[in-house]
Scaffold this active site. Structure first.
Site, short mmCIF file in Angstrom:
data_model
loop_
_atom_site.label_atom_id
_atom_site.label_comp_id
_atom_site.label_asym_id
_atom_site.label_seq_id
_atom_site.Cartn_x
_atom_site.Cartn_y
_atom_site.Cartn_z
N GLY A 14 47.08 45.90 51.20
CA GLY A 14 47.02 44.77 52.15
C GLY A 14 48.38 44.53 52.79
N ARG A 24 63.03 47.93 57.46
CA ARG A 24 64.33 47.92 58.15
C ARG A 24 65.47 48.12 57.15
NH1 ARG A 24 67.83 43.58 58.53
NH2 ARG A 24 69.24 43.53 60.31
N THR A 27 65.60 51.67 55.88
CA THR A 27 66.06 52.58 56.93
C THR A 27 67.57 52.44 57.17
OG1 THR A 27 63.91 52.29 57.94
CG2 THR A 27 65.59 53.30 59.32
N ARG A 75 44.01 51.74 53.12
CA ARG A 75 43.59 52.12 51.77
C ARG A 75 43.10 53.56 51.87
NH1 ARG A 75 42.70 46.41 51.66
NH2 ARG A 75 44.02 45.62 49.99
N GLY A 105 50.95 46.67 46.97
CA GLY A 105 50.50 45.94 45.80
C GLY A 105 50.40 46.83 44.57
N ASP A 106 49.78 46.33 43.51
CA ASP A 106 49.77 47.09 42.26
C ASP A 106 49.00 48.40 42.39
OD1 ASP A 106 47.44 45.67 42.38
OD2 ASP A 106 47.32 45.31 40.23
N THR A 129 52.83 42.04 48.64
CA THR A 129 51.47 41.48 48.67
C THR A 129 51.59 39.96 48.74
OG1 THR A 129 49.51 41.02 47.33
CG2 THR A 129 51.43 41.72 46.12
N ASP A 131 49.60 37.98 47.39
CA ASP A 131 48.95 37.37 46.21
C ASP A 131 49.88 37.05 45.04
OD1 ASP A 131 46.47 37.41 47.40
OD2 ASP A 131 46.05 39.46 46.75
N ASP A 133 50.61 38.70 42.46
CA ASP A 133 50.03 38.99 41.14
C ASP A 133 50.56 40.29 40.56
OD1 ASP A 133 48.91 40.51 43.11
OD2 ASP A 133 46.86 40.42 42.34
N MET A 173 43.36 32.50 49.87
CA MET A 173 43.24 33.85 49.32
C MET A 173 43.62 33.88 47.84
SD MET A 173 44.17 36.52 52.29
CE MET A 173 43.00 36.75 53.65
N ARG A 175 41.73 36.68 45.13
CA ARG A 175 40.48 37.16 44.52
C ARG A 175 40.61 37.18 42.99
NH1 ARG A 175 39.61 41.80 48.00
NH2 ARG A 175 39.36 40.29 49.65
N GLU A 191 43.94 17.10 45.25
CA GLU A 191 43.28 16.32 44.20
C GLU A 191 42.83 17.22 43.05
OE1 GLU A 191 43.34 15.18 47.38
OE2 GLU A 191 44.43 13.49 46.53
N GLU A 226 39.73 32.02 46.42
CA GLU A 226 38.46 32.67 46.79
C GLU A 226 37.75 33.32 45.60
OE1 GLU A 226 39.10 36.00 49.50
OE2 GLU A 226 41.00 36.41 48.53
N ARG A 259 47.69 35.88 56.10
CA ARG A 259 48.43 37.16 56.03
C ARG A 259 49.47 37.30 57.13
NH1 ARG A 259 47.04 40.79 52.64
NH2 ARG A 259 44.93 40.85 51.81
P1 ADP Z 1 47.17 47.11 46.78
O1 ADP Z 1 48.28 48.09 46.82
O2 ADP Z 1 47.36 46.01 47.79
O3 ADP Z 1 46.88 46.63 45.37
P2 ADP Z 1 44.82 48.85 46.62
O4 ADP Z 1 44.51 48.50 45.22
O5 ADP Z 1 43.69 48.93 47.58
O6 ADP Z 1 45.85 47.83 47.31
O7 ADP Z 1 45.60 50.24 46.61
C1 ADP Z 1 46.08 50.81 47.80
C2 ADP Z 1 45.92 52.29 47.76
O8 ADP Z 1 46.70 52.83 46.67
C3 ADP Z 1 44.52 52.81 47.49
O9 ADP Z 1 43.71 52.81 48.63
C4 ADP Z 1 44.81 54.22 47.00
O10 ADP Z 1 45.08 55.08 48.08
C5 ADP Z 1 46.10 54.04 46.21
N1 ADP Z 1 45.78 53.94 44.77
C6 ADP Z 1 45.37 52.84 44.09
N2 ADP Z 1 45.16 53.13 42.78
C7 ADP Z 1 45.42 54.46 42.64
C8 ADP Z 1 45.39 55.40 41.55
N3 ADP Z 1 45.03 55.03 40.33
N4 ADP Z 1 45.73 56.69 41.81
C9 ADP Z 1 46.09 57.08 43.03
N5 ADP Z 1 46.14 56.25 44.10
C10 ADP Z 1 45.82 54.97 43.92
#
Ligand code: ADP
Length: 326
Positions: A14, A24, A27, A75, A105-106, A129, A131, A133, A173, A175, A191, A226, A259
């Protein structure tokens, strides 16, 4: 100093305000140290398809204040397969990219770890991200901006709620995580705050609203993450309306405005410092780590840990929010 000549940087998952400031910083820091920096478009999917932004240094002027990501994000299901990662490796090999900075993100950092293990390439991750998290950092790039966006929107809704004696359910947001809901809820004096990490009991919420009504509150704001277990804001409002008719009930789903927008000062500084640190750590030979900020200090955490654990919300904050709104 590690012998790094060419860094690839990408944003994945995301989008989050502040990603541009991080691009930036990576780079400019790389360029300052004589390293070539190439942008990889659309996250891992762009890496697989060989979509590169060569000479990125020419494109990072005037982006620190812009939301979104100039490198675009995506993704990629294909990157989750060995075959996909092989294609991605082939593409960066052609350019002789010998290190990566991944901002996401993670999920994105889990992907980075897989890739670095398979192809023995140094990778530093940055938590990007809204979130918040992620394990290994108290704050992620984009979170502060999202919080401020929510607070500004809810302040406006509060004006109309107060004028009409209305009870507003505002969906934000989150999830899987209630960070945005909890901290924006405290900041707007909500509240009540409903988040995925705690069970929501509609009967208790109604009792609480009756209490609030007795203390002469004529309007109210309930912040709903959400991913709350009792449903989205519409569903929760409907359930509350069935048992409590004293207020007129309205629902607002804030959605994607959370976002976007220019990153706050905090997010710009955080992203700049993290981007700078990412390159400095690559130069000092670090690999497979994420840069984070913990207790106001910039630290590195192994990507193995960031993929497996989540940063937990302080549930006492919810208690405090209730006391402060009573
Ligand atoms: P975020 O990074 O925001 O948590 P996602 O969980 O959708 O978003 O992960 C982003 C992208 O990272 C995925 O579409 C995929 O390409 C890659 N990815 C996520 N988990 C794995 C994994 N276990 N192995 C390889 N690539 C991964």
């Amino acid at each position: 100093m590690a012998n790094i000549k060419h860094i690839g940087v990408l944003t994945s998952g995301g989008d989050a305000p502040g990603m541009n400031a991080a691009i930036r910083a990576v780079t400019r820091t790389g360029t300052y140290h004589g390293i070539e920096v190439t942008g990889i478009y659309r996250g891992y999917q762009g890496m697989i398809e060989g979509e590169f932004h060569l000479n990125l240094k020419k494109s990072v002027s005037n982006i620190i204040q812009r939301g979104g990501t100039i490198l675009k994000t995506a993704r990629s299901e294909e990157f989750k397969t060995k075959e996909g990662r092989k294609k991605a490796h082939h593409q960066i090999q052609k350019l002789e990219i010998d290190a990566l900075v991944v901002i996401g993100g993670d999920g994105s950092l889990r992907g980075a770890l897989e890739f670095s293990k398979e192809y023995d390439i140094p990778v530093i991750g940055l938590p990007g991200t809204i979130d918040n998290d992620m394990y290994g950092t108290d704050s992620t790039i984009g979170y502060d901006t999202a919080l401020n966006t929510v607070v500004q929107a809810v302040d406006k809704i509060r004006d109309t709620a107060g004028s009409h004696n209305r009870l507003f359910f505002i969906e934000v947001m989150g999830r899987d995580a209630g960070f945005i809901a909890t901290n924006s809820g405290i900041a707007v004096g909500a509240e009540d705050i409903l988040i995925p990490e705690t069970e929501t009991h509609i009967d208790e919420l109604i009792k609480w609203l009756q209490h609030e009504r007795r203390v002469n509150k004529t309007s109210g704001i309930i912040i709903v993450a959400e991913g709350d277990d009792a449903g989205g804001a519409y569903e929760i409002a409907r359930k509350v309306e069935e048992g409590f008719t004293e207020y007129e009930t309205k629902v607002t789903v804030l959605g994607h405005i959370q976002r976007g927008g220019p990153p706050t000062c905090n997010d710009r500084v955080l992203a700049s410092r993290m981007g700078y640190d990412a390159v400095m750590h690559l130069l000092s030979g670090e690999r497979s780590k994420m840069v984070g900020i913990v207790n106001n200090r910039f630290v590195l955490t192994s990507l193995e840990k960031t993929g497996k654990r989540a940063h937990k919300i302080d549930k006492q904050l919810l208690e405090m929010a209730k006391v402060l709104s009573s």
